[in-house]
Design a protein around this motif. Sequence first.
Motif, short mmCIF file in Angstrom:
data_model
loop_
_atom_site.label_atom_id
_atom_site.label_comp_id
_atom_site.label_asym_id
_atom_site.label_seq_id
_atom_site.Cartn_x
_atom_site.Cartn_y
_atom_site.Cartn_z
N ALA A 186 0.84 -1.19 0.00
CA ALA A 186 0.00 0.00 0.00
C ALA A 186 0.87 1.24 0.00
CB ALA A 186 -0.91 0.00 1.22
N VAL A 187 0.45 2.26 -0.75
CA VAL A 187 1.17 3.52 -0.79
C VAL A 187 0.66 4.40 0.35
CG1 VAL A 187 1.68 5.57 -2.17
CG2 VAL A 187 1.46 3.33 -3.28
N ASN A 188 1.59 4.96 1.13
CA ASN A 188 1.25 5.82 2.26
C ASN A 188 1.96 7.15 2.13
OD1 ASN A 188 -0.23 4.14 4.61
ND2 ASN A 188 1.16 2.77 3.54
N PHE A 189 1.41 8.18 2.79
CA PHE A 189 2.04 9.50 2.70
C PHE A 189 3.48 9.50 3.24
CE2 PHE A 189 2.63 14.07 3.44
CZ PHE A 189 2.27 14.53 2.19
N PRO A 190 3.81 8.68 4.26
CA PRO A 190 5.22 8.61 4.65
C PRO A 190 6.15 8.21 3.51
CG PRO A 190 3.88 7.74 6.40
CD PRO A 190 2.95 8.02 5.25
N ASP A 191 5.65 7.48 2.50
CA ASP A 191 6.50 7.16 1.34
C ASP A 191 6.93 8.44 0.62
OD1 ASP A 191 6.41 4.33 1.61
OD2 ASP A 191 4.40 4.32 0.75
N VAL A 192 6.00 9.39 0.54
CA VAL A 192 6.32 10.68 -0.06
C VAL A 192 7.39 11.39 0.76
CG1 VAL A 192 5.40 12.94 -0.72
CG2 VAL A 192 3.99 10.87 -1.01
N LEU B 223 0.03 10.31 -5.03
CA LEU B 223 -0.33 10.63 -3.65
C LEU B 223 0.29 11.96 -3.23
CD1 LEU B 223 -1.78 9.69 -1.07
CD2 LEU B 223 0.33 8.52 -0.41
N ALA B 224 1.54 12.18 -3.62
CA ALA B 224 2.21 13.44 -3.28
C ALA B 224 1.49 14.64 -3.87
CB ALA B 224 3.65 13.40 -3.79
N ASN B 225 0.89 14.46 -5.04
CA ASN B 225 0.22 15.58 -5.72
C ASN B 225 -1.13 15.91 -5.11
OD1 ASN B 225 2.41 15.66 -7.43
ND2 ASN B 225 1.39 14.59 -9.10
N GLY B 226 -1.66 15.03 -4.27
CA GLY B 226 -2.84 15.36 -3.48
C GLY B 226 -4.19 15.14 -4.14
N GLY B 227 -4.25 14.48 -5.28
CA GLY B 227 -5.53 14.33 -5.94
C GLY B 227 -6.18 12.98 -5.78
N THR B 228 -5.63 12.12 -4.93
CA THR B 228 -6.13 10.75 -4.81
C THR B 228 -7.28 10.65 -3.81
OG1 THR B 228 -4.50 10.23 -3.10
CG2 THR B 228 -3.88 9.81 -5.39
N THR B 229 -8.08 9.60 -3.97
CA THR B 229 -9.07 9.23 -2.97
C THR B 229 -8.79 7.78 -2.56
OG1 THR B 229 -10.62 8.48 -4.67
CG2 THR B 229 -10.84 10.75 -3.92
N GLY B 230 -9.18 7.44 -1.34
CA GLY B 230 -8.95 6.08 -0.88
C GLY B 230 -7.47 5.71 -0.92
N ARG B 231 -7.18 4.46 -1.29
CA ARG B 231 -5.81 3.96 -1.24
C ARG B 231 -5.32 3.54 -2.63
NH1 ARG B 231 -4.15 2.41 3.73
NH2 ARG B 231 -2.10 2.79 2.81
N ALA C 188 -11.94 11.58 2.48
CA ALA C 188 -11.91 10.67 1.33
C ALA C 188 -10.54 10.02 1.16
CB ALA C 188 -12.30 11.41 0.05
N GLY C 189 -9.59 10.35 2.02
CA GLY C 189 -8.26 9.76 1.95
C GLY C 189 -8.21 8.40 2.62
N GLY C 190 -7.04 7.80 2.63
CA GLY C 190 -6.89 6.47 3.19
C GLY C 190 -7.24 6.39 4.66
N VAL C 191 -6.61 7.23 5.48
CA VAL C 191 -6.89 7.18 6.91
C VAL C 191 -8.22 7.85 7.21
CG1 VAL C 191 -5.69 9.32 7.54
CG2 VAL C 191 -5.82 7.46 9.19
N GLY C 192 -8.63 8.81 6.38
CA GLY C 192 -9.91 9.47 6.58
C GLY C 192 -11.09 8.54 6.37
#
Length: 322
Positions: free
Chosen positions: A39-45, A307-315, A149-153
């Motif tokens: 899974a891609v997570n914001f810490p990867d960014v 994910l870094a660009n901020g336009g994703t929803t979910g995972r 609408a994000g992963g943790v949200g």
Amino acid sequence: MRAWRITVHGEPADVMAVAEAPVPEPGPGEVLVRVRAVAVNFPDVLLARGMYQERPPLPFTPGIELCGEVAALGPGAERFALGRRVVATAIGVMAEYAVVPEASVHDAPETLDDAAAAAFLIAYQTAWFGLHQRARLQAGERLLVHAAAGGVGTAACQLGAAAGAEVTGVVGSEAKAPVAEASGASRVLLRGDDWIGAVKGAGGADVVFDPVGGAAFTGSTKVVNFEGRIVVVGFASGEVPPVRADHALVKNYSVLGLHWALYQRRRPDLVAEAHAALTRLAAEGAVRPVVAETVPFADAAQAVQWLANGGTTGRLVVAVGE
């Protein structure tokens, strides 16, 4: 094996590259996992940019959350049989094989496929500890979730609804609203609108779940109720807001920090209990990761950049074992 590597810090799409590497051997208390999905997570960014709280020495392999099967056991590791399907978290798992501490390994929920299982551990543990361990959310309370609408949200919305809370989500665009609604938010507000006035008008918030920081946190202090709790989960906005102790005193609210990895290190017993409870909820259908897209291993860098660009929803999930 193939492994993604970062040799210099920068934007993920610019600094991540696939390289051949030897299959690692597990040391004492470690487990070698044949990776099926990451899974891609914001810490990867943040790892790619060199901005994460943990900075592994260059070069390193990114990726922090996986689903796979046990391939080998190091000395002293004996909780999991070879071939067992598991989920785990550790820096360095964006590869075909990964070594992880046995303490970070858990059984993969049987009701979730590999992609959903890979996205299950960190987001749902974070939401569980934020809502239940830190904020002590009660049925009937009003829960406000930022980045809903994000992963943790989405995980927080699902768990809030499962706990009997009245869930309001804040999202960044109209396109994201249906994702938050499907995850249990009975009302969804746009970040660019007057969400503060709307939340106040509906009775405020008893608990706020905030992975955004910045203006989201500042606004939350205006809508939090008497004896309310604001859970600080992260700073996806890039802005760490100041906490005004005088304002917290006057309104009688609490600001609660949540660094879930500390529980994994200091209270693994609570992590195991939470995983068991979350697995039961998954079996009941009350929670399920919102996997927006599964990409092939070759596209992992682009997925992290999305994910870094901020336009994703979910995972976003990277399929590895295909």
